[in-house]
Motif scaffolding. Structure first.
Motif, PDB file in Angstrom:
ATOM      1  N   GLU A 195     -25.637 -15.001  -3.121  1.00 55.23           N
ATOM      2  CA  GLU A 195     -25.031 -16.012  -3.993  1.00 55.23           C
ATOM      3  C   GLU A 195     -25.551 -15.942  -5.429  1.00 55.23           C
ATOM      4  O   GLU A 195     -24.820 -16.184  -6.373  1.00 55.23           O
ATOM      5  CB  GLU A 195     -25.296 -17.420  -3.425  1.00 55.23           C
ATOM      6  N   LEU A 200     -25.758 -22.755  -1.652  1.00 57.84           N
ATOM      7  CA  LEU A 200     -25.773 -22.626  -0.182  1.00 57.84           C
ATOM      8  C   LEU A 200     -27.099 -23.111   0.395  1.00 57.84           C
ATOM      9  O   LEU A 200     -27.136 -23.773   1.435  1.00 57.84           O
ATOM     10  CB  LEU A 200     -25.510 -21.180   0.234  1.00 57.84           C
ATOM     11  N   ILE A 203     -27.068 -26.973   0.376  1.00 58.61           N
ATOM     12  CA  ILE A 203     -26.226 -27.629   1.392  1.00 58.61           C
ATOM     13  C   ILE A 203     -26.505 -27.086   2.795  1.00 58.61           C
ATOM     14  O   ILE A 203     -25.846 -27.467   3.759  1.00 58.61           O
ATOM     15  CB  ILE A 203     -24.719 -27.506   1.052  1.00 58.61           C
ATOM     16  N   LYS A 205     -25.985 -24.167   4.295  1.00 57.73           N
ATOM     17  CA  LYS A 205     -24.953 -23.401   4.992  1.00 57.73           C
ATOM     18  C   LYS A 205     -25.245 -21.916   4.794  1.00 57.73           C
ATOM     19  O   LYS A 205     -25.665 -21.508   3.718  1.00 57.73           O
ATOM     20  CB  LYS A 205     -23.570 -23.750   4.446  1.00 57.73           C
ATOM     21  N   GLY A 208     -20.911 -18.580   2.173  1.00 56.23           N
ATOM     22  CA  GLY A 208     -19.925 -19.102   1.239  1.00 56.23           C
ATOM     23  C   GLY A 208     -18.724 -18.167   1.203  1.00 56.23           C
ATOM     24  O   GLY A 208     -18.898 -16.952   1.159  1.00 56.23           O
ATOM     25  N   CYS A 343     -12.502 -17.143   6.819  1.00 59.50           N
ATOM     26  CA  CYS A 343     -12.713 -18.463   7.426  1.00 59.50           C
ATOM     27  C   CYS A 343     -12.456 -18.406   8.940  1.00 59.50           C
ATOM     28  O   CYS A 343     -13.214 -18.968   9.729  1.00 59.50           O
ATOM     29  CB  CYS A 343     -11.812 -19.511   6.771  1.00 59.50           C
ATOM     30  N   ASP A 352     -21.166 -22.156   9.982  1.00 54.12           N
ATOM     31  CA  ASP A 352     -20.838 -23.239   9.062  1.00 54.12           C
ATOM     32  C   ASP A 352     -20.702 -22.617   7.669  1.00 54.12           C
ATOM     33  O   ASP A 352     -21.657 -22.046   7.151  1.00 54.12           O
ATOM     34  CB  ASP A 352     -22.002 -24.252   9.079  1.00 54.12           C
ATOM     35  N   TYR A 353     -19.505 -22.706   7.077  1.00 51.10           N
ATOM     36  CA  TYR A 353     -19.312 -22.039   5.797  1.00 51.10           C
ATOM     37  C   TYR A 353     -18.801 -23.018   4.757  1.00 51.10           C
ATOM     38  O   TYR A 353     -18.302 -24.092   5.069  1.00 51.10           O
ATOM     39  CB  TYR A 353     -18.332 -20.867   5.938  1.00 51.10           C
ATOM     40  N   GLU A 354     -18.927 -22.605   3.512  1.00 51.08           N
ATOM     41  CA  GLU A 354     -18.482 -23.420   2.382  1.00 51.08           C
ATOM     42  C   GLU A 354     -17.511 -22.597   1.546  1.00 51.08           C
ATOM     43  O   GLU A 354     -17.808 -21.459   1.201  1.00 51.08           O
ATOM     44  CB  GLU A 354     -19.707 -23.820   1.538  1.00 51.08           C
ATOM     45  N   MET A 356     -16.203 -21.896  -1.940  1.00 50.09           N
ATOM     46  CA  MET A 356     -16.873 -22.181  -3.217  1.00 50.09           C
ATOM     47  C   MET A 356     -16.463 -21.168  -4.288  1.00 50.09           C
ATOM     48  O   MET A 356     -15.999 -20.085  -3.976  1.00 50.09           O
ATOM     49  CB  MET A 356     -18.394 -22.131  -2.986  1.00 50.09           C
TER      50      MET A 356
END
Ligand code: ZN
Length: 416
Positions: A195, A200, A203, A205, A208, A343, A352-354, A356
Motif C-alpha cells: 500500500e 489498511l 482498519i 484489513k 485493498g 472481490c 476481509d478487503y477494502e 480504496m
C-alpha cells in the motif's frame, strides 16, 4: 477445488531476499536499483535466469522490460501479472519486487499443480517505474505512450540522459518504441503492490482492492514581493513573499473542504526563499504545489481554487503571483471487471478487503489504458515506503499472492 491451491511462501520469501541483495547498501540498509543503473540491469539478468531455472521462457524487450511466460492451451490473449524491480535510492524490499516475484510464484504454483490454463500467463517486470527520468518508461513503452522526442531528451536529476544510460545498459533508447504491444495481446493485467500508506493497517484489513489511481498535477509557484532590510522596513510597509506563502499554506484545509474530497491531497513539498538571508524580508517565495485526486473534475476544481486563493493572497500582501504547470497526469480508474474478480476471489478466500483509491502512481495506470486492469494492496507497516524500513508482514505477502493467483486463474479460466 481451486480454494485449496496456495502459493508456497518460503519460495517467494527467498526470491524477495535474494533480489534485495542486488544493489543493497549496508550503510543505509536500503537498495539502490534506480532505472538502467548497473544494479538494475544485474537484477534484470538475475530475473531472466530465475524464470529459466524454473523452466519458463523469459526475455528482455527493447525497453528493458523483462517478460516471463507460461503457455496456455490457446496462444492468446494472455493474462498478465506484473510490477517493477527498479527502486528509488535507498528503497525497501517490497516496492515493486513483490508484484513481480509473486507473479513468478503464481506460475510455479500453477505448474506444480499440473494445471493447464486456457490462456497463457505472462509476468512483467517493467523498466524504470520509479521515475528517475520523470516517467514510467517501461510500461509507457508497452502501452505506446512514448515519443521519440521524450526518449531523446529525458534526463535524470543529475542531467544524465536516458539515451546515454540506456546505451550503457546495452539498449537503444529509440528502439524502446518497438516495445509497444498490441492491446489485443492482453486479456487482463493484474498488479499486487504494497500500500505504501497507513490505511489498511489502521482498519486492520489484509487486502485493498484499488478502484482508481489518483491523478497528480505539479505547479511551480512564485510569489514576488520586495526584498528589504528586516530592521528598517516597517511591518505595514512590506511586500513579504513568505507571509503570502504562509497564508496560502493555512488555506489548504479550507480549499480541500470546499472543493475537494476525502481523496484530495495538496502538498507544498519544496520551498525556496530569496534572497534567503536572516536579516532580509523575503522578496520572493518559490515553491512546488502538488495536487492529487481520483476524479478529473475534482482535480480541475482544486486547481482553480488554488489559483483563486493565491491571487487573493497576492493582492492582500502586495505581491505578484505566477505559476508554471510542470505536469498534469489524469486519474485512472481500474476496470470494474477486474475489481469484481478480485472481490469475488477475496470472498472465496474469506478475506476481509477494502475497496480504496491509490494515492501513488503504479504501472497499472498505464496498463489500464490498453487492457482491463486491476491493482491490489497489502498493508505497509506504519505506512512506510521508499525507505529502508519499508516492511510488510509475511502472512500478508502470502494472502496477497494467493489472491493474485486465484484472480489470475479466474481470467485464465483453467481447465483440468
Ligand atoms: Zn512501486
Amino acid at each position: 477445488m481451486t480454494q485449496a491451491m496456495a502459493i508456497k511462501l518460503p519460495r517467494l520469501q527467498n526470491d524477495l531476499l535474494e533480489l534485495f541483495r542486488i544493489g543493497y547498501d549496508a550503510e543505509s540498509k536500503g537498495v539502490f536499483r534506480m532505472g538502467f543503473t548497473e544494479a538494475d540491469m544485474q537484477a534484470r539478468d538475475w530475473l531472466i535466469r530465475k524464470f529459466e531455472q524454473e523452466g519458463f521462457h523469459a526475455r528482455m524487450d527493447s525497453a528493458g522490460n523483462i517478460i516471463g511466460s507460461m503457455p496456455g492451451q490457446h496462444s492468446g490473449p494472455v493474462v498478465a501479472i506484473g510490477s517493477h524491480i527498479d527502486s528509488v535510492p535507498a528503497g525497501g524490499m517490497f516496492d515493486g519486487s513483490l508484484g513481480v516475484l509473486a507473479g513468478l510464484e503464481c506460475m510455479r504454483t500453477v505448474r506444480d499443480h499440473g494445471l493447464h490454463c486456457q490462456y497463457p500467463l505472462e509476468v512483467y517486470a517493467f523498466a524504470e517505474e520509479e521515475g528517475r527520468f520523470g516517467g514510467m518508461m517501461g510500461v509507457q513503452a508497452i502501452a505506446g505512450e512514448l515519443t521519440p522526442q521524450w526518449l531523446e531528451t529525458a534526463h535524470d536529476a543529475n542531467h544524465m540522459l536516458l539515451r546515454d544510460e540506456m546505451t550503457r545498459a546495452g539498449l537503444n533508447a529509440l528502439e524502446a518504441l518497438n516495445a509497444r504491444v498490441d492491446p489485443k495481446h492482453f486479456r487482463a493485467f493484474l498488479e499486487l503492490h504494497i500500500e505504501q500508506g497507513p490505511v489498511l493497517e489502521r482498519i486492520k484489513k489484509p487486502v485493498g482492492v484499488v478502484d482508481a489511481i489518483s491523478g497528480v498535477y505539479k505547479w511551480l509557484v512564485r510569489l514576488i514581493g520586495k526584498a528589504n532590510h528586516a530592521g528598517t522596513a516597517p511591518m505595514d510597509m512590506r511586500s513579504d513573499a513568505f507571509m503570502g506563502l504562509a497564508d496560502f499554506a493555512h488555506e489548504i484545509p479550507r480549499i480541500i473542504d470546499e472543493d475537494g474530497t476525502d481523496k484530495s491531497r495538496l502538498t507544498i513539498g519544496w520551498v525556496k526563499l530569496k534572497p534567503g538571508y536572516a536579516h532580509t524580508v523575503p522578496g520572493e517565495a518559490e515553491f512546488t504545489l502538488v495536487g492529487r485526486d481520483t476524479d478529473p473534475q475534482v482535480m480541475h476544481d482544486l486547481a482553480d481554487s488554488c489559483r483563486r486563493v493565491l491571487s487573493a493572497i497576492a493582492r492582500k500582501h502586495n505581491l505578484m503571483f505566477e505559476f508554471e504547470q510542470m505536469s498534469w497526469l489524469a486519474p485512472q480508474a481500474m476496470s470494474d471487471e477486474v475489481i469484481q474478480a478480485f472481490c469475488r476471489q477475496a470472498e472465496a478466500l474469506q478475506l476481509d478487503y477494502e475497496v480504496m483509491p491509490s494515492g501513488a502512481g503504479h504501472d497499472a495506470q498505464y496498463m489500464a489504458k490498453i487492457t482491463p486492469t486491476g491493482l491490489i494492496f497489502i498493508p505497509s507497516i506504519g505506512g512506510v515506503s521508499h525507505a529502508p524500513d519499508e516492511w510488510t508482514h509475511w502472512q500478508d505477502v502470502e494472502i496477497g499472492a494467493n489472491l493474485l493467483l486465484h484472480t489470475a486463474l479466474d481470467f485464465a479460466r483453467q481447465s483440468f
